[in-house]
Write a protein that holds these residues in place. Structure first.
Motif, short mmCIF file in Angstrom:
data_model
loop_
_atom_site.label_atom_id
_atom_site.label_comp_id
_atom_site.label_asym_id
_atom_site.label_seq_id
_atom_site.Cartn_x
_atom_site.Cartn_y
_atom_site.Cartn_z
N GLY A 76 0.78 -1.22 0.00
CA GLY A 76 0.00 0.00 0.00
C GLY A 76 0.82 1.27 0.00
O GLY A 76 0.27 2.36 -0.10
N GLY A 77 2.12 1.14 0.11
CA GLY A 77 2.97 2.33 0.21
C GLY A 77 3.13 3.03 -1.12
O GLY A 77 2.74 2.52 -2.16
N PRO A 78 3.71 4.23 -1.10
CA PRO A 78 3.94 4.96 -2.35
C PRO A 78 5.00 4.28 -3.20
O PRO A 78 5.87 3.58 -2.68
CB PRO A 78 4.42 6.33 -1.86
CG PRO A 78 5.04 6.04 -0.54
CD PRO A 78 4.24 4.92 0.07
N LEU A 79 4.93 4.50 -4.52
CA LEU A 79 5.91 3.90 -5.43
C LEU A 79 7.24 4.63 -5.40
O LEU A 79 8.29 4.04 -5.64
CB LEU A 79 5.36 3.89 -6.86
CG LEU A 79 4.23 2.90 -7.13
CD1 LEU A 79 3.64 3.14 -8.51
CD2 LEU A 79 4.73 1.46 -7.00
N VAL A 80 7.20 5.93 -5.16
CA VAL A 80 8.42 6.74 -5.18
C VAL A 80 8.60 7.42 -3.82
O VAL A 80 7.65 7.98 -3.26
CB VAL A 80 8.37 7.81 -6.29
CG1 VAL A 80 9.61 8.70 -6.25
CG2 VAL A 80 8.22 7.15 -7.65
N ALA A 81 9.80 7.34 -3.31
CA ALA A 81 10.14 8.09 -2.10
C ALA A 81 11.03 9.26 -2.50
O ALA A 81 12.01 9.08 -3.24
CB ALA A 81 10.88 7.19 -1.12
N ILE A 82 10.66 10.43 -2.05
CA ILE A 82 11.50 11.61 -2.26
C ILE A 82 12.11 11.97 -0.91
O ILE A 82 11.39 12.25 0.05
CB ILE A 82 10.69 12.80 -2.82
CG1 ILE A 82 10.02 12.44 -4.14
CG2 ILE A 82 11.59 14.01 -2.99
CD1 ILE A 82 9.10 13.54 -4.70
N LEU A 83 13.42 11.95 -0.85
CA LEU A 83 14.12 12.30 0.39
C LEU A 83 14.91 13.58 0.16
O LEU A 83 15.49 13.78 -0.90
CB LEU A 83 15.08 11.18 0.80
CG LEU A 83 14.51 9.76 0.87
CD1 LEU A 83 15.59 8.78 1.32
CD2 LEU A 83 13.32 9.70 1.79
N ILE A 84 14.95 14.42 1.18
CA ILE A 84 15.80 15.61 1.14
C ILE A 84 16.59 15.68 2.44
O ILE A 84 16.15 15.20 3.49
CB ILE A 84 15.01 16.92 0.92
CG1 ILE A 84 13.77 17.00 1.83
CG2 ILE A 84 14.65 17.09 -0.55
CD1 ILE A 84 13.00 18.32 1.71
N GLY A 85 17.77 16.29 2.34
CA GLY A 85 18.66 16.33 3.49
C GLY A 85 18.31 17.37 4.53
O GLY A 85 18.79 17.32 5.65
N SER A 86 17.44 18.32 4.15
CA SER A 86 17.13 19.42 5.06
C SER A 86 15.82 20.08 4.64
O SER A 86 15.44 20.03 3.45
CB SER A 86 18.26 20.47 5.01
OG SER A 86 17.85 21.66 5.63
N GLU A 87 15.15 20.68 5.61
CA GLU A 87 13.96 21.50 5.29
C GLU A 87 14.32 22.56 4.27
O GLU A 87 13.49 22.96 3.46
CB GLU A 87 13.41 22.14 6.56
CG GLU A 87 12.42 21.30 7.32
CD GLU A 87 11.15 21.00 6.54
OE1 GLU A 87 10.80 21.73 5.60
OE2 GLU A 87 10.50 19.99 6.86
#
Ligand code: RP5
Length: 168
Positions: free
Chosen positions: A20-31
């Motif tokens: 059920g999770g999303p297909l793509v994860a977007i990660l960023i190192g900081s706000e």
């Protein structure tokens, strides 16, 4: 002796895992990277591809990065986009903990002395056996387009035969 209970054991730790999770994860190192990565989410939305965004720093919170990356595939994530600026370790560290394809996005940062070239070199110069795809500096939209192309190939993800040796 009573018969063994054949009902499934509750495994709370696995409750969040599944398809059920999303297909793509977007990660960023900081706000502070959020605005620069927004175009990736817009592009995925336009293509009807599910995604989630997490702020995780490879340098400030490496344990959280390791936990996220090593469980992402179990939650149904199929591609990870990781954006960071300066000494942008995030995409490489994520790639160290998952066999999912990782697309790095070098980001400019107000604190960068090289306008994003620092992040570009940090992301693209991965050692043999641990690749990270890399788009242009601030190339967030292209990262999403590449993620969509990878997803369009379908298929599974073969198990890694093991980490490469230092001289491979
Ligand atoms: C990197 O350092 C982040 O990805 C960001 O681009 C840069 C500066 O981070 P902050 O000090 O603004 O949180 O790790």
């Amino acid at each position: 002796m009573p018969p063994p209970d054949e009902s499934p054991l509750p495994l709370p730790i696995l409750e969040e895992f599944g398809e059920g999770g999303p297909l793509v994860a977007i990660l960023i190192g900081s706000e502070s990277d959020r605005e620069a990565i927004e175009a990736a989410g817009v592009e995925l939305d336009n293509r009807g591809i599910s995604w989630e965004l997490r702020v995780l720093s490879a340098h400030r919170d490496p344990r959280a990065v390791a936990e996220y990356a090593s469980t992402a595939a179990l939650r149904g994530v199929r591609v990870i986009i990781a954006g960071a600026g300066m000494a942008a370790a995030l995409p490489g560290v994520v790639a160290a903990y998952t066999d999912l394809p990782v697309i790095g996005v070098p980001l400019t940062s107000s604190k960068s002395v090289l306008g994003g070239l620092d992040a570009l070199l940090s992301i693209v110069q991965m050692p043999p056996g641990v690749p990270v795809a890399c788009v242009s500096v601030n190339g967030s939209r292209n990262a999403a387009v590449l993620a969509a192309k990878i997803l369009a190939q379908g298929g599974g993800y073969p198990r890694s035969p093991g980490r490469p040796t230092a001289d491979s």
